[in-house]
Design an enzyme around this catalytic site. Structure first.
Site, mmCIF file in Angstrom:
data_model
loop_
_atom_site.group_PDB
_atom_site.id
_atom_site.type_symbol
_atom_site.label_atom_id
_atom_site.label_comp_id
_atom_site.label_asym_id
_atom_site.label_seq_id
_atom_site.Cartn_x
_atom_site.Cartn_y
_atom_site.Cartn_z
ATOM 1 N N GLN A 180 0.820 -1.225 0.000
ATOM 2 C CA GLN A 180 0.000 0.000 0.000
ATOM 3 C C GLN A 180 0.848 1.266 0.000
ATOM 4 O OE1 GLN A 180 -3.150 0.153 -0.511
ATOM 5 N NE2 GLN A 180 -3.854 -1.926 -0.081
ATOM 6 N N SER A 194 3.010 -4.700 -5.174
ATOM 7 C CA SER A 194 2.016 -5.357 -6.027
ATOM 8 C C SER A 194 1.498 -4.364 -7.064
ATOM 9 C CB SER A 194 0.859 -5.843 -5.152
ATOM 10 O OG SER A 194 -0.186 -6.337 -5.951
ATOM 11 N N GLY A 195 1.321 -4.830 -8.305
ATOM 12 C CA GLY A 195 0.977 -3.931 -9.402
ATOM 13 C C GLY A 195 -0.440 -3.383 -9.370
ATOM 14 N N CYS A 214 -9.972 -8.796 1.251
ATOM 15 C CA CYS A 214 -9.622 -10.210 1.438
ATOM 16 C C CYS A 214 -10.306 -10.805 2.651
ATOM 17 C CB CYS A 214 -8.121 -10.347 1.577
ATOM 18 S SG CYS A 214 -7.242 -9.570 0.229
HETATM 19 N N1 PLP Z 1 -0.385 -6.660 1.580
HETATM 20 C C1 PLP Z 1 -1.202 -5.608 1.687
HETATM 21 C C2 PLP Z 1 -0.910 -4.546 2.700
HETATM 22 C C3 PLP Z 1 -2.330 -5.512 0.866
HETATM 23 O O1 PLP Z 1 -3.148 -4.464 0.991
HETATM 24 C C4 PLP Z 1 -2.580 -6.540 -0.073
HETATM 25 C C5 PLP Z 1 -3.796 -6.507 -0.910
HETATM 26 O O2 PLP Z 1 -4.769 -5.905 -0.566
HETATM 27 C C6 PLP Z 1 -1.666 -7.596 -0.150
HETATM 28 C C7 PLP Z 1 -0.586 -7.630 0.683
HETATM 29 C C8 PLP Z 1 -1.865 -8.690 -1.147
HETATM 30 O O3 PLP Z 1 -1.519 -8.235 -2.417
HETATM 31 P P1 PLP Z 1 -2.092 -8.995 -3.717
HETATM 32 O O4 PLP Z 1 -3.548 -8.661 -3.804
HETATM 33 O O5 PLP Z 1 -1.296 -8.440 -4.845
HETATM 34 O O6 PLP Z 1 -1.851 -10.444 -3.506
#
Ligand code: PLP
Length: 374
Positions: A180, A200-201, A320
């Site tokens: 983030q 992350s993209g 998530c």
């Molecule tokens: N870490 C954080 C702080 C996130 O906000 C997220 C996704 O919301 C992730 C990891 C996971 O990333 P990805 O969705 O690319 O797997």
């Protein structure tokens, strides 16, 4: 008309990234491992993409390994650190407000005999650097601390953690989930003093399915995937050239004023939202794009639906954790009524003050038409 204020969950792909991906799929489709011209052209492009992303992250291109997502990077960092420290110990430190991409692999390690210390945040959503320093032990092999919390927008003391590890002569590696934070707050892995860092993209207008892992130069890390030896032997698998093209294009398209624009819209939103009857501010967020609020007595899932019916999209917490109460808000020790009414609002560089006003007006209307639960 729709108003998308859930940019911490994901972002729409920017036109530059979509165009770059299309071109990579239709014209630059060679396999970078192939020896003939279009293969070698694709390999040269991959080199360019890596240089662009490394430049925006502030690291050397050879310190960057492409992954499929933030979850993969977090899992890999944890696995690599544990392997690195296997002769040193079985103690790990993290925070109670990490993403599940960190907490779940750590839970699996705990089941295998690792001892995991979860640092609790204070009421404002910040973990204390002193608490981290106090928790360090000679057998600590990993500290995993995010830079920006995905539900509160709070900054965590990663640089201080690095200094504490050094001061204590602790053998621990330091991993930072910067999913983030990347392009939203200023940092480089070197300034933070981390060994491993994950991005992350799809949080920065690249497509889903692409991420990158910073691995400090000189750190010996076990490969994640064995096979054809791509990514310097660390993560085999034919390079996803379209996603890589899009990630690099999204990085280039992200202008340096974007954080300031998001911060201005968020400041406007916080003022507008403060006029909504009964609304409580949970976290104004240190990062420019995330804040958290609550309408105590109004279940957040209902608020999300009511807003969605009006074409406004916000989140009841991390995407998530659908349906489950968020461990992040729970860790703040909020009263139950406040906890059940939390919403996360997250902005993009294109978000506007008018959109923030429309959100505040919609929430006011909802409080007038729905009866709060006791
Ligand atoms: N870490 C954080 C702080 C996130 O906000 C997220 C996704 O919301 C992730 C990891 C996971 O990333 P990805 O969705 O690319 O797997």
């Amino acid at each position: 008309m729709s108003i998308y204020l859930d940019n911490a969950a994901t972002t729409p792909v920017c036109p530059q990234a979509a165009k770059a991906a299309y071109e990579a799929m239709t014209e630059g489709y060679g396999n970078p491992s192939s020896g003939y011209a279009i293969g070698q052209a694709a390999a040269a492009k991959v080199k360019e993409y890596r240089a662009v992303v490394a430049d925006r992250l502030g690291c050397l291109p050879e310190e960057l390994t492409f992954t499929s997502c933030g979850t993969e990077g977090d899992n890999w960092a944890i696995r690599a650190a544990v392997e690195h420290g296997k002769r040193t110990g079985k103690h790990i430190i993290t925070t109670a407000i990490e993403h599940s991409a960190v907490l779940e692999p750590l839970r699996a390690l705990a089941a295998q005999g690792y001892e995991v210390t979860h640092l609790k945040p204070d009421k404002s959503g910040h973990v204390s650097a002193q608490a981290l320093a106090d928790a360090l032990r000679p057998d600590t092999v990993l500290v995993s601390m995010m830079l920006v919390n995905n539900e509160l927008g709070t900054l965590q003391p990663v640089a201080e953690a690095a200094r504490a590890i050094k001061a204590a002569h602790c053998p621990s590696l330091l991993h930072c989930d910067a999913v983030q934070a990347f392009l939203k707050v200023p940092f480089t892995p070197k300034e933070l003093g981390v060994d491993l860092l994950t991005i992350s993209g799809h949080k920065i207008r690249a497509p889903k399915g692409i991420g990158a892992q910073y691995i400090r130069k000189g750190l010996d890390v076990k490969p994640l995937l064995l096979g054809g030896g791509q990514e310097n032997g660390l993560r085999s698998g034919t390079e996803p050239t379209a996603q890589l093209a899009a990630l690099a294009a999204a990085c280039e398209a992200w202008d340096t004023n974007a954080p300031a624009r998001m911060a201005a819209v968020k400041a406007h939103a916080l003022t507008a939202l403060s006029a909504v009857p009964g609304l409580e501010m949970i976290s104004p967020g240190d990062a420019p794009h995330i804040c958290a609020i609550s309408l105590p007595g109004y279940p957040s899932e209902m608020l999300v639906r009511d807003l969605s019916d009006r074409g406004i999209y916000v989140s009841s917490g991390s995407a998530c954790h659908k349906g489950k109460p968020s461990h992040v808000f729970a860790a703040l020790g909020l009263p139950k009524r406040t906890l059940m009414g939390v919403l996360r609002i997250s902005f993009s560089p294109d978000s506007t003050c008018e959109e923030a006003d429309a959100l505040a007006a919609a929430l006011t209307e909802i409080t007038q038409t729905r009866i709060a639960m006791r």
